[in-house]
Design a protein around this motif. Structure first.
Motif, PDB file in Angstrom:
ATOM      1  N   ASP A  86       0.806  -1.228   0.000  1.00  0.00           N
ATOM      2  CA  ASP A  86       0.000   0.000   0.000  1.00  0.00           C
ATOM      3  C   ASP A  86       0.838   1.277   0.000  1.00  0.00           C
ATOM      4  OD1 ASP A  86       1.007  -0.085   2.562  1.00  0.00           O
ATOM      5  OD2 ASP A  86      -0.939  -0.120   3.565  1.00  0.00           O
ATOM      6  N   GLU A  87       2.117   1.127  -0.254  1.00  0.00           N
ATOM      7  CA  GLU A  87       3.047   2.251  -0.304  1.00  0.00           C
ATOM      8  C   GLU A  87       3.049   3.074   0.987  1.00  0.00           C
ATOM      9  OE1 GLU A  87       2.731   4.490  -3.952  1.00  0.00           O
ATOM     10  OE2 GLU A  87       3.071   2.702  -5.162  1.00  0.00           O
ATOM     11  N   SER A  88       2.947   2.380   2.123  1.00  0.00           N
ATOM     12  CA  SER A  88       3.024   3.037   3.425  1.00  0.00           C
ATOM     13  C   SER A  88       4.455   3.490   3.696  1.00  0.00           C
ATOM     14  CB  SER A  88       2.591   2.087   4.543  1.00  0.00           C
ATOM     15  OG  SER A  88       1.238   1.771   4.426  1.00  0.00           O
ATOM     16  N   PHE A  89       4.582   4.563   4.430  1.00  0.00           N
ATOM     17  CA  PHE A  89       5.875   5.130   4.817  1.00  0.00           C
ATOM     18  C   PHE A  89       6.616   4.180   5.746  1.00  0.00           C
ATOM     19  CE2 PHE A  89       8.150   7.458   8.172  1.00  0.00           C
ATOM     20  CZ  PHE A  89       9.082   8.141   7.423  1.00  0.00           C
ATOM     21  N   VAL A  90       7.878   3.915   5.439  1.00  0.00           N
ATOM     22  CA  VAL A  90       8.764   3.165   6.323  1.00  0.00           C
ATOM     23  C   VAL A  90       9.904   4.067   6.771  1.00  0.00           C
ATOM     24  CG1 VAL A  90      10.248   1.128   6.582  1.00  0.00           C
ATOM     25  CG2 VAL A  90       8.185   1.000   5.157  1.00  0.00           C
ATOM     26  N   TRP A  91      10.523   4.761   5.824  1.00  0.00           N
ATOM     27  CA  TRP A  91      11.608   5.687   6.127  1.00  0.00           C
ATOM     28  C   TRP A  91      11.750   6.697   4.989  1.00  0.00           C
ATOM     29  CZ3 TRP A  91      15.272   5.578   2.326  1.00  0.00           C
ATOM     30  CH2 TRP A  91      15.445   4.393   1.611  1.00  0.00           C
ATOM     31  N   GLU A  92      12.464   7.765   5.277  1.00  0.00           N
ATOM     32  CA  GLU A  92      12.842   8.749   4.267  1.00  0.00           C
ATOM     33  C   GLU A  92      14.278   9.136   4.551  1.00  0.00           C
ATOM     34  OE1 GLU A  92      11.622  13.231   2.817  1.00  0.00           O
ATOM     35  OE2 GLU A  92      10.042  11.882   3.494  1.00  0.00           O
ATOM     36  N   CYS A  93      15.011   9.525   3.517  1.00  0.00           N
ATOM     37  CA  CYS A  93      16.388   9.947   3.750  1.00  0.00           C
ATOM     38  C   CYS A  93      16.792  11.069   2.817  1.00  0.00           C
ATOM     39  CB  CYS A  93      17.370   8.785   3.621  1.00  0.00           C
ATOM     40  SG  CYS A  93      17.779   8.312   1.933  1.00  0.00           S
ATOM     41  N   GLN A  94      17.811  11.766   3.241  1.00  0.00           N
ATOM     42  CA  GLN A  94      18.484  12.798   2.464  1.00  0.00           C
ATOM     43  C   GLN A  94      19.955  12.415   2.428  1.00  0.00           C
ATOM     44  OE1 GLN A  94      16.507  15.625   1.562  1.00  0.00           O
ATOM     45  NE2 GLN A  94      14.891  14.418   2.474  1.00  0.00           N
ATOM     46  N   GLN A  95      20.540  12.418   1.249  1.00  0.00           N
ATOM     47  CA  GLN A  95      21.973  12.160   1.117  1.00  0.00           C
ATOM     48  C   GLN A  95      22.661  13.524   1.044  1.00  0.00           C
ATOM     49  OE1 GLN A  95      21.830   9.911  -2.495  1.00  0.00           O
ATOM     50  NE2 GLN A  95      21.587   7.966  -1.434  1.00  0.00           N
ATOM     51  N   LEU A  96      23.512  13.796   2.019  1.00  0.00           N
ATOM     52  CA  LEU A  96      24.175  15.090   2.128  1.00  0.00           C
ATOM     53  C   LEU A  96      25.666  14.934   1.870  1.00  0.00           C
ATOM     54  CD1 LEU A  96      22.513  16.230   5.474  1.00  0.00           C
ATOM     55  CD2 LEU A  96      21.742  16.723   3.141  1.00  0.00           C
ATOM     56  N   PHE A  97      26.205  15.757   0.993  1.00  0.00           N
ATOM     57  CA  PHE A  97      27.644  15.745   0.722  1.00  0.00           C
ATOM     58  C   PHE A  97      28.297  16.762   1.646  1.00  0.00           C
ATOM     59  CE2 PHE A  97      31.455  16.558  -1.911  1.00  0.00           C
ATOM     60  CZ  PHE A  97      31.905  15.245  -1.998  1.00  0.00           C
ATOM     61  N   ARG A  98      29.109  16.260   2.587  1.00  0.00           N
ATOM     62  CA  ARG A  98      29.756  17.122   3.580  1.00  0.00           C
ATOM     63  C   ARG A  98      31.211  16.714   3.726  1.00  0.00           C
ATOM     64  NH1 ARG A  98      27.766  17.630   9.162  1.00  0.00           N
ATOM     65  NH2 ARG A  98      28.680  15.593   9.325  1.00  0.00           N
ATOM     66  N   ASP A  99      32.081  17.668   3.701  1.00  0.00           N
ATOM     67  CA  ASP A  99      33.494  17.422   4.013  1.00  0.00           C
ATOM     68  C   ASP A  99      34.104  16.323   3.134  1.00  0.00           C
ATOM     69  OD1 ASP A  99      35.162  18.850   5.635  1.00  0.00           O
ATOM     70  OD2 ASP A  99      35.031  17.481   7.337  1.00  0.00           O
ATOM     71  N   GLY A 100      33.704  16.271   1.860  1.00  0.00           N
ATOM     72  CA  GLY A 100      34.297  15.342   0.909  1.00  0.00           C
ATOM     73  C   GLY A 100      33.659  13.974   0.804  1.00  0.00           C
ATOM     74  N   SER A 101      32.626  13.708   1.622  1.00  0.00           N
ATOM     75  CA  SER A 101      31.944  12.413   1.536  1.00  0.00           C
ATOM     76  C   SER A 101      30.471  12.590   1.911  1.00  0.00           C
ATOM     77  CB  SER A 101      32.611  11.381   2.450  1.00  0.00           C
ATOM     78  OG  SER A 101      32.509  11.779   3.800  1.00  0.00           O
ATOM     79  N   PHE A 102      29.709  11.519   1.686  1.00  0.00           N
ATOM     80  CA  PHE A 102      28.276  11.571   1.941  1.00  0.00           C
ATOM     81  C   PHE A 102      27.929  11.141   3.356  1.00  0.00           C
ATOM     82  CE2 PHE A 102      28.003  11.487  -2.672  1.00  0.00           C
ATOM     83  CZ  PHE A 102      26.951  12.358  -2.911  1.00  0.00           C
ATOM     84  N   ASP A 103      26.989  11.864   3.944  1.00  0.00           N
ATOM     85  CA  ASP A 103      26.282  11.444   5.147  1.00  0.00           C
ATOM     86  C   ASP A 103      24.840  11.238   4.702  1.00  0.00           C
ATOM     87  OD1 ASP A 103      28.542  11.809   6.675  1.00  0.00           O
ATOM     88  OD2 ASP A 103      27.938  13.778   7.405  1.00  0.00           O
ATOM     89  N   VAL A 104      24.179  10.256   5.272  1.00  0.00           N
ATOM     90  CA  VAL A 104      22.789   9.988   4.930  1.00  0.00           C
ATOM     91  C   VAL A 104      21.953  10.160   6.194  1.00  0.00           C
ATOM     92  CG1 VAL A 104      21.178   8.418   3.820  1.00  0.00           C
ATOM     93  CG2 VAL A 104      23.610   8.267   3.281  1.00  0.00           C
ATOM     94  N   VAL A 105      20.972  11.047   6.118  1.00  0.00           N
ATOM     95  CA  VAL A 105      20.092  11.327   7.252  1.00  0.00           C
ATOM     96  C   VAL A 105      18.762  10.635   6.981  1.00  0.00           C
ATOM     97  CG1 VAL A 105      18.969  13.102   8.640  1.00  0.00           C
ATOM     98  CG2 VAL A 105      21.224  13.548   7.628  1.00  0.00           C
ATOM     99  N   PHE A 106      18.432   9.662   7.828  1.00  0.00           N
ATOM    100  CA  PHE A 106      17.184   8.905   7.713  1.00  0.00           C
ATOM    101  C   PHE A 106      16.194   9.388   8.767  1.00  0.00           C
ATOM    102  CE2 PHE A 106      20.253   6.035   5.850  1.00  0.00           C
ATOM    103  CZ  PHE A 106      19.552   5.400   4.839  1.00  0.00           C
ATOM    104  N   TYR A 107      14.910   9.364   8.413  1.00  0.00           N
ATOM    105  CA  TYR A 107      13.816   9.667   9.326  1.00  0.00           C
ATOM    106  C   TYR A 107      12.864   8.479   9.277  1.00  0.00           C
ATOM    107  CZ  TYR A 107      15.643  14.202   7.951  1.00  0.00           C
ATOM    108  OH  TYR A 107      16.468  15.242   7.658  1.00  0.00           O
ATOM    109  N   PHE A 108      12.319   8.089  10.410  1.00  0.00           N
ATOM    110  CA  PHE A 108      11.431   6.938  10.479  1.00  0.00           C
ATOM    111  C   PHE A 108      10.575   7.049  11.720  1.00  0.00           C
ATOM    112  CE2 PHE A 108      15.676   6.182  12.007  1.00  0.00           C
ATOM    113  CZ  PHE A 108      15.471   5.778  13.321  1.00  0.00           C
TER     114      PHE A 108
END
Length: 146
Positions: A86-108
């Motif tokens: 049913d396409e229910s929400f499980v998580w969402e994320c933003q991939q952020l490029f910081r200081d030469g590499s990626f950090d991924v911020v997840f919300y759930f």
């Protein structure tokens, strides 16, 4: 310098969790992937998303990643984990490029043991920390399994 960046990211993550229709927690996963490692970044997003799904009581094989390429409301590095049925929400994320590499911020949804989730994400080989959306403020929002 990393501690200052992490404190800022924890604050910004906590602010995004406030106020919401559902109670949310967050997870910040740091990677060593640079901008040339898009495939590895995608795999990390899926792997961590599957871990979040398991902690939320979902079978990861019953979820998918929606990247919103056909939706003007989505940013280019924004993704959602949704259920197949049913396409229910499980998580969402933003991939952020910081200081030469990626950090991924997840919300759930804050339904499980976020400290255990952080420990499992670390066991997958990623550094990171949890953020409680229910904390009084960002200084109190850090969730660390140690």
């Amino acid at each position: 310098m990393t501690e200052i960046l992490d404190a800022d990211l924890r604050r910004r993550t906590w602010e995004l969790l406030q106020p919401g229709e559902i109670e949310l927690d967050g997870l910040v996963a740091t990677t060593a992937f640079d901008s040339s490692e898009e495939t590895a970044m995608h795999q990390a997003t899926v792997e961590i998303g599957d871990c979040i799904a398991e902690h939320a009581g979902f079978d990861p094989t019953e979820t998918f990643v929606y990247s919103g390429t056909d939706d003007p409301e989505f940013a280019s590095n924004q993704h959602q984990g949704l259920t197949l049925g049913d396409e229910s929400f499980v998580w969402e994320c933003q991939q952020l490029f910081r200081d030469g590499s990626f950090d991924v911020v997840f919300y759930f949804e804050a339904t499980g043991d976020t400290a255990a989730l952080v420990a499992d994400v670390r066991a997958l080989g990623y550094e990171g920390f949890g953020v409680s959306g229910n904390a009084e403020g960002p200084a109190d929002a850090g969730i660390d399994p140690e």
